[in-house]
Design an enzyme around this catalytic site. Structure first.
Site, PDB file in Angstrom:
ATOM      1  N   GLY A 115       0.810  -1.226   0.000  1.00 49.93           N
ATOM      2  CA  GLY A 115       0.000   0.000   0.000  1.00 49.93           C
ATOM      3  C   GLY A 115       0.835   1.265   0.000  1.00 49.93           C
ATOM      4  CB  THR A 163       0.956   3.630  -4.582  1.00 46.87           C
ATOM      5  OG1 THR A 163      -0.118   2.671  -4.424  1.00 46.87           O
ATOM      6  CG2 THR A 163       2.171   2.928  -5.161  1.00 46.87           C
ATOM      7  N   GLY A 164      -0.491   4.633  -1.526  1.00 43.61           N
ATOM      8  CA  GLY A 164      -1.762   5.188  -1.060  1.00 43.61           C
ATOM      9  C   GLY A 164      -1.620   6.505  -0.318  1.00 43.61           C
ATOM     10  N   GLY A 190       0.296   5.724   2.813  1.00 43.96           N
ATOM     11  CA  GLY A 190       1.414   4.849   2.446  1.00 43.96           C
ATOM     12  C   GLY A 190       2.546   5.603   1.779  1.00 43.96           C
ATOM     13  CE  LYS A 221      -7.586   0.562  10.205  1.00 40.12           C
ATOM     14  NZ  LYS A 221      -7.217   1.961  10.452  1.00 40.12           N
ATOM     15  NE  ARG A 263      -5.030  -3.011  17.135  1.00 40.39           N
ATOM     16  CZ  ARG A 263      -4.965  -2.034  18.022  1.00 40.39           C
ATOM     17  NH1 ARG A 263      -5.290  -2.252  19.285  1.00 40.39           N
ATOM     18  NH2 ARG A 263      -4.578  -0.819  17.658  1.00 40.39           N
TER      19      ARG A 263
HETATM   20  N1  LIG Z   1      -6.235   8.655  10.716  1.00 44.35           N
HETATM   21  C1  LIG Z   1      -6.858   9.062   9.638  1.00 44.35           C
HETATM   22  O1  LIG Z   1      -7.366  10.201   9.578  1.00 44.35           O
HETATM   23  C2  LIG Z   1      -6.884   8.153   8.436  1.00 44.35           C
HETATM   24  C3  LIG Z   1      -7.332   8.638   7.211  1.00 44.35           C
HETATM   25  C4  LIG Z   1      -7.256   7.787   6.106  1.00 44.35           C
HETATM   26  C5  LIG Z   1      -6.799   6.485   6.255  1.00 44.35           C
HETATM   27  N2  LIG Z   1      -6.395   6.041   7.479  1.00 44.35           N
HETATM   28  C6  LIG Z   1      -5.907   4.647   7.643  1.00 44.35           C
HETATM   29  O2  LIG Z   1      -4.705   4.506   6.911  1.00 44.35           O
HETATM   30  C7  LIG Z   1      -4.624   3.196   6.340  1.00 44.35           C
HETATM   31  C8  LIG Z   1      -4.383   3.324   4.834  1.00 44.35           C
HETATM   32  O3  LIG Z   1      -5.471   4.021   4.268  1.00 44.35           O
HETATM   33  P1  LIG Z   1      -5.308   4.922   2.952  1.00 44.35           P
HETATM   34  O4  LIG Z   1      -6.522   5.786   2.878  1.00 44.35           O
HETATM   35  O5  LIG Z   1      -3.964   5.523   2.941  1.00 44.35           O
HETATM   36  O6  LIG Z   1      -5.391   3.798   1.835  1.00 44.35           O
HETATM   37  P2  LIG Z   1      -5.694   3.971   0.263  1.00 44.35           P
HETATM   38  O7  LIG Z   1      -5.024   5.186  -0.234  1.00 44.35           O
HETATM   39  O8  LIG Z   1      -7.171   3.835   0.052  1.00 44.35           O
HETATM   40  O9  LIG Z   1      -5.038   2.634  -0.327  1.00 44.35           O
HETATM   41  C9  LIG Z   1      -3.711   2.315  -0.038  1.00 44.35           C
HETATM   42  C10 LIG Z   1      -3.177   1.343  -1.048  1.00 44.35           C
HETATM   43  O10 LIG Z   1      -3.789   0.069  -0.879  1.00 44.35           O
HETATM   44  C11 LIG Z   1      -3.774  -0.607  -2.147  1.00 44.35           C
HETATM   45  N3  LIG Z   1      -5.168  -0.916  -2.491  1.00 44.35           N
HETATM   46  C12 LIG Z   1      -6.249  -0.179  -2.222  1.00 44.35           C
HETATM   47  N4  LIG Z   1      -7.369  -0.754  -2.709  1.00 44.35           N
HETATM   48  C13 LIG Z   1      -6.977  -1.875  -3.296  1.00 44.35           C
HETATM   49  C14 LIG Z   1      -7.649  -2.907  -3.986  1.00 44.35           C
HETATM   50  N5  LIG Z   1      -8.982  -2.881  -4.127  1.00 44.35           N
HETATM   51  N6  LIG Z   1      -6.926  -3.930  -4.462  1.00 44.35           N
HETATM   52  C15 LIG Z   1      -5.587  -3.947  -4.300  1.00 44.35           C
HETATM   53  N7  LIG Z   1      -4.894  -2.998  -3.660  1.00 44.35           N
HETATM   54  C16 LIG Z   1      -5.573  -1.973  -3.165  1.00 44.35           C
HETATM   55  C17 LIG Z   1      -3.206   0.347  -3.175  1.00 44.35           C
HETATM   56  O11 LIG Z   1      -1.808   0.122  -3.297  1.00 44.35           O
HETATM   57  P3  LIG Z   1      -1.131  -0.561  -4.584  1.00 44.35           P
HETATM   58  O12 LIG Z   1      -1.983  -0.334  -5.770  1.00 44.35           O
HETATM   59  O13 LIG Z   1       0.206   0.102  -4.660  1.00 44.35           O
HETATM   60  O14 LIG Z   1      -1.034  -2.003  -4.233  1.00 44.35           O
HETATM   61  C18 LIG Z   1      -3.422   1.697  -2.497  1.00 44.35           C
HETATM   62  O15 LIG Z   1      -2.542   2.692  -2.929  1.00 44.35           O
HETATM   63  C19 LIG Z   1      -5.937   2.487   6.674  1.00 44.35           C
HETATM   64  O16 LIG Z   1      -5.732   1.628   7.773  1.00 44.35           O
HETATM   65  C20 LIG Z   1      -6.872   3.627   7.059  1.00 44.35           C
HETATM   66  O17 LIG Z   1      -7.848   3.252   7.994  1.00 44.35           O
HETATM   67  C21 LIG Z   1      -6.421   6.846   8.566  1.00 44.35           C
END
Ligand SMILES: NC(=O)c1ccc[n+]([C@@H]2O[C@H](COP(=O)([O-])OP(=O)(O)OC[C@H]3O[C@@H](n4cnc5c(N)ncnc54)[C@H](OP(=O)(O)O)[C@@H]3O)[C@@H](O)[C@H]2O)c1
Length: 318
Positions: free
Chosen positions: A12, A14-15, A18, A133, A137
């Site tokens: 992840g 690229t997210g 991430g 999540k 855990r």
């Molecule tokens: N604290 C906060 O305010 C907050 C806000 C947002 C998120 N978060 C947490 O941060 C963590 C990451 O979230 P995020 O929003 O950063 O994630 P994201 O941008 O939605 O996705 C991260 C990466 O996961 C892979 N991915 C996503 N969907 C996929 C699919 N359907 N199939 C295959 N790969 C997929 C992709 O990587 P690749 O294509 O490179 O494999 C994507 O770049 C989560 O646990 C979330 O709960 C927290």
């Protein structure tokens, strides 16, 4: 068990968060080998992002996160796995944990957390957005040899789409907004409840610090953050940094927030999960007796409220 992390594989990378975590890991210069596991979708649609990582010495491994073989093979030679996978694919980590536990090389797993403390209190177990999540855990507690670290950060102190310091679309501002262009804020609760937040840049630095302090971060949740502030203090800082003029401020009370949350869950509205998280933050679910920054040498290295607002103003105006 190795006392040091040297080879890190990121899922992840690229997210949204991430990319910050990957950048901090790369820029730290502390790891011998860095790899990312990425989807065929990203390989096809974002070649520039992957080339940028390759240029910085990162190995790019493409594969399907649901395919045993792809994941098992990708683990070869990595002692630590950092997952930053998005919410829709959190469940795929259950298989990853099992495979990592059986794999000879992998010793430590960081599941995709970087948010609200999902075991804050007795009510946490029933909160809908925590369910995947919590399962991960539970799986990590059940396995034999794999160590784990949960990096718990609270909401992001950033202004990118949908994040806490961002401007919500006008018709959705009741769920909270800090809108620099309109000098308008909708604060949650009475505006006096403290919230602990972390910038995404700091999330990256905190993950690196956790990797570099394997003993202190072994098999525990690290509850870390950049700063703690009330919504009123946040809006006051926005006012100061946008010319000193008072913003137009209104409030969504905790009761109103709960009503909106209930309705969203009943209607299958995708905003239901985010609304639950905002209700938890407003209720004080990001506050602890003490934070764990010090355990990993990160007490004095965090972005301040002022720094986070400077960045939020920049993001919203450029
Ligand atoms: N604290 C906060 O305010 C907050 C806000 C947002 C998120 N978060 C947490 O941060 C963590 C990451 O979230 P995020 O929003 O950063 O994630 P994201 O941008 O939605 O996705 C991260 C990466 O996961 C892979 N991915 C996503 N969907 C996929 C699919 N359907 N199939 C295959 N790969 C997929 C992709 O990587 P690749 O294509 O490179 O494999 C994507 O770049 C989560 O646990 C979330 O709960 C927290």
């Amino acid at each position: 068990m190795p006392s040091q992390t040297s080879n890190v594989l990121i899922f992840g990378a690229t997210g949204t968060v991430g990319k910050h975590i990957a950048r901090s890991i790369v820029e730290s210069g502390d790891f011998a080998r860095i790899g990312i596991f990425t989807s065929p979708d990203t390989v096809q649609n974002r070649p520039g992002t992957l080339d940028g990582l390759r240029d910085r010495g990162v190995e790019v491994i493409a594969g399907d996160i649901t395919a045993h073989q792809d994941v098992e093979q990708a683990f070869n030679g990595f002692d630590t796995v950092v997952s930053c996978l998005g919410r829709t694919v959190l469940h795929t980590q259950l298989q990853m944990v099992e495979l990592a536990d059986r794999h000879h090389d992998v010793k430590r797993f960081f599941p995709s957390e970087y948010g609200t403390d999902i075991e804050y209190g007795p009510d946490s177990a029933g909160e809908p957005p925590h369910q995947q999540k919590l399962k991960v855990r539970a799986a990590l507690r059940d396995v034999k040899d794999l160590e784990y670290t949960y990096v718990v950060t609270g909401p992001y102190a950033d202004a990118d789409g949908g994040l806490f310091l961002g401007a919500a679309p006008v018709d959705k501002e009741a769920t909270g907004t800090f809108d620099v262009k309109r000098k308008r804020a909708v604060l949650l609760g009475d505006g006096n409840g403290k919230i602990s937040l972390t910038t995404m840049r700091d999330v990256g630095e905190l993950v690196v610090a956790a990797l570099k302090h394997p003993e202190a971060s072994r098999n525990r949740a690290l509850k870390v953050n950049s700063f703690t502030a009330t919504p009123k203090e946040i809006v006051a800082e926005f006012e100061k940094q946008t010319g000193g003029e008072a913003w137009d401020v209104s409030y969504t009370s905790l009761e109103q927030l709960k009503e909106m949350e209930k309705e969203a869950h009943a209607n299958g509205d995708p905003r239901a999960g985010p609304l639950t998280l905002r209700r938890i933050w407003t209720e004080g679910g990001t506050l602890y007796d003490r934070r764990d920054n010090e355990l990993i040498g990160m007490e004095d290295k965090m972005t301040s409220l002022q720094g986070a607002i400077e960045q939020a103003v920049r993001v919203q105006t450029t």
